[in-house]
Design a protein around this motif. Sequence first.
Motif, mmCIF file in Angstrom:
data_model
loop_
_atom_site.group_PDB
_atom_site.id
_atom_site.type_symbol
_atom_site.label_atom_id
_atom_site.label_comp_id
_atom_site.label_asym_id
_atom_site.label_seq_id
_atom_site.Cartn_x
_atom_site.Cartn_y
_atom_site.Cartn_z
ATOM 1 N N TYR A 223 -25.140 -54.697 -53.097
ATOM 2 C CA TYR A 223 -25.402 -54.287 -51.719
ATOM 3 C C TYR A 223 -26.656 -53.426 -51.589
ATOM 4 O O TYR A 223 -27.323 -53.478 -50.557
ATOM 5 C CB TYR A 223 -24.226 -53.479 -51.170
ATOM 6 C CG TYR A 223 -22.998 -54.272 -50.808
ATOM 7 C CD1 TYR A 223 -22.901 -55.645 -51.039
ATOM 8 C CD2 TYR A 223 -21.905 -53.639 -50.227
ATOM 9 C CE1 TYR A 223 -21.758 -56.349 -50.704
ATOM 10 C CE2 TYR A 223 -20.758 -54.348 -49.875
ATOM 11 C CZ TYR A 223 -20.692 -55.699 -50.129
ATOM 12 O OH TYR A 223 -19.558 -56.393 -49.793
ATOM 13 N N GLY A 229 -29.508 -56.433 -53.483
ATOM 14 C CA GLY A 229 -29.280 -55.344 -52.551
ATOM 15 C C GLY A 229 -30.466 -55.092 -51.636
ATOM 16 O O GLY A 229 -31.610 -55.374 -51.981
ATOM 17 N N LEU A 234 -27.158 -52.747 -44.536
ATOM 18 C CA LEU A 234 -26.318 -52.112 -45.542
ATOM 19 C C LEU A 234 -25.072 -51.481 -44.920
ATOM 20 O O LEU A 234 -23.975 -51.559 -45.492
ATOM 21 C CB LEU A 234 -27.125 -51.055 -46.300
ATOM 22 C CG LEU A 234 -26.373 -50.245 -47.363
ATOM 23 C CD1 LEU A 234 -25.794 -51.169 -48.438
ATOM 24 C CD2 LEU A 234 -27.296 -49.203 -47.992
ATOM 25 N N ARG A 237 -22.229 -53.960 -44.384
ATOM 26 C CA ARG A 237 -21.632 -54.418 -45.648
ATOM 27 C C ARG A 237 -20.747 -53.326 -46.255
ATOM 28 O O ARG A 237 -19.647 -53.605 -46.745
ATOM 29 C CB ARG A 237 -22.738 -54.815 -46.635
ATOM 30 C CG ARG A 237 -23.562 -56.024 -46.213
ATOM 31 C CD ARG A 237 -24.410 -56.571 -47.343
ATOM 32 N NE ARG A 237 -25.405 -55.627 -47.849
ATOM 33 C CZ ARG A 237 -26.616 -55.440 -47.327
ATOM 34 N NH1 ARG A 237 -26.976 -56.125 -46.246
ATOM 35 N NH2 ARG A 237 -27.465 -54.590 -47.872
#
Length: 463
Positions: A223, A229, A234, A237
């Motif tokens: 992530y 990532g 972000l 998630r």
Amino acid sequence: MPDPGPSPQSGLPAAAAHFGAYVLANAQAHAASGLDAPPALPGVPAVPGMPGTAGMPAGAVVPADVPAPAAVPTPAAVPTPADVSAPADGAVSSGHPDVLERLLRGPSGVGTAGLYLTERPEPVRPAAPEAAPAGPAAGSPVPGLYHHPVPEPDPARVEEVGRRIKAWAIDEVELYPEEWEEQFDGFSVGRYMVACHPDAPTVEHLMLATRLMVAENAVDDCYCEDHGGSPIGLGGRLLLAHTALDAVHTTKEYQPHWAQSLHSDAPRRAYRSAMEYFVRQSSPSQADRFRHDMARLHLGYLAEGAWAQTDYVPEVWEYLAMRQFNNFRPCPTITDTVGGYELPADLHALPAMQRVIALASNATTIVNDLYSYTKELAGPGRHLNLPVVIAERENASERDAYLKAVEVHNDLMHDFEAEAAALATACPVPSVLRFLRGVSAWVDGNHYWHQTNTYRYSLPDFW
């Protein structure tokens, strides 16, 4: 597997002995007055020879395969509180090294060796600049870094934890594709967790920490960083991943959609499975404590991601604030669960205990910054770590910034040990003392793993 006994605490306080003297004196006073025996202290494990102590807290879950703990002999030649000097203001700080040294050395009277059961290595204090080595060899500690060596972790436990965690990652949660296997093996998570939890009564207790550690790293990699990532999106998630730890309570219509989402990617599968194992062997308060600390971690991820999106280099104090959240805290905070006992919630919530945990977690995270420094410099883009931030914000050379980061770590470590000693003296409850041992053992094991993991880390040429 052999029971390793209590963890070899690096900064072991002497307050266990003081607690014994206090309880015995209290019992004698009650006997002399003709009163009933003093009531059991809530949440205090039974200690042979110490009247007024109770068994494990009602919420603690101890599986059937946990061997009985070794008896702890009653300390003889126990010093009374008057035998321990303290600063005038009652604080124990790095400004009083004689007091701190006495507290961290632990009890030494006849019979007190049973409080440790293992040899406690002496701390490695930073060498004077003129005595610093010309350059550290592979697997050497950072020169000048204050740390405590630990014994080599039990190889049988390391092998078994490594076997079980790989089977879990591949067969149960399908965590990584075949091409990531070398990196997974190179992480050496079995050696990491055995070193950090020397008082775990069984391998299954070690697996509680190991699964969570692997799951947390999967979220970070997939992530935030190495394996796809990105700071973009972000927050969404992380929120959905966090629901694998902290269940969503919604309507019957939408509950199946959420439940299905927990299997939609590797990080969520790992979080869900690791948390299910943890909840089965922890008390409700321990599980809730862990969820809280994971929310802290995710908040830190978000702050760092926001700075990456805007290409912002924080001030040093801002970076350290972020690192108090984006750090290892969820790992040492479960040391009691992994040890097969429980630090009661009210004792865990004490401001002094929270400060000790925060300082320990902050210090261990700076260890990561120092050992991963060259690895992160070799990666794409600019990766924030303490030396990079100091160099940018304080206009320092790379070498000077790195060496100052070592000083920051050492200051945090000294503060952690002083605060732990002060708390142990102020609240000499056996579960508090054991928890402080466990946190300190985690600090030491974390450094050991970073130092010795030459697959992942190498030091810069600054000496």
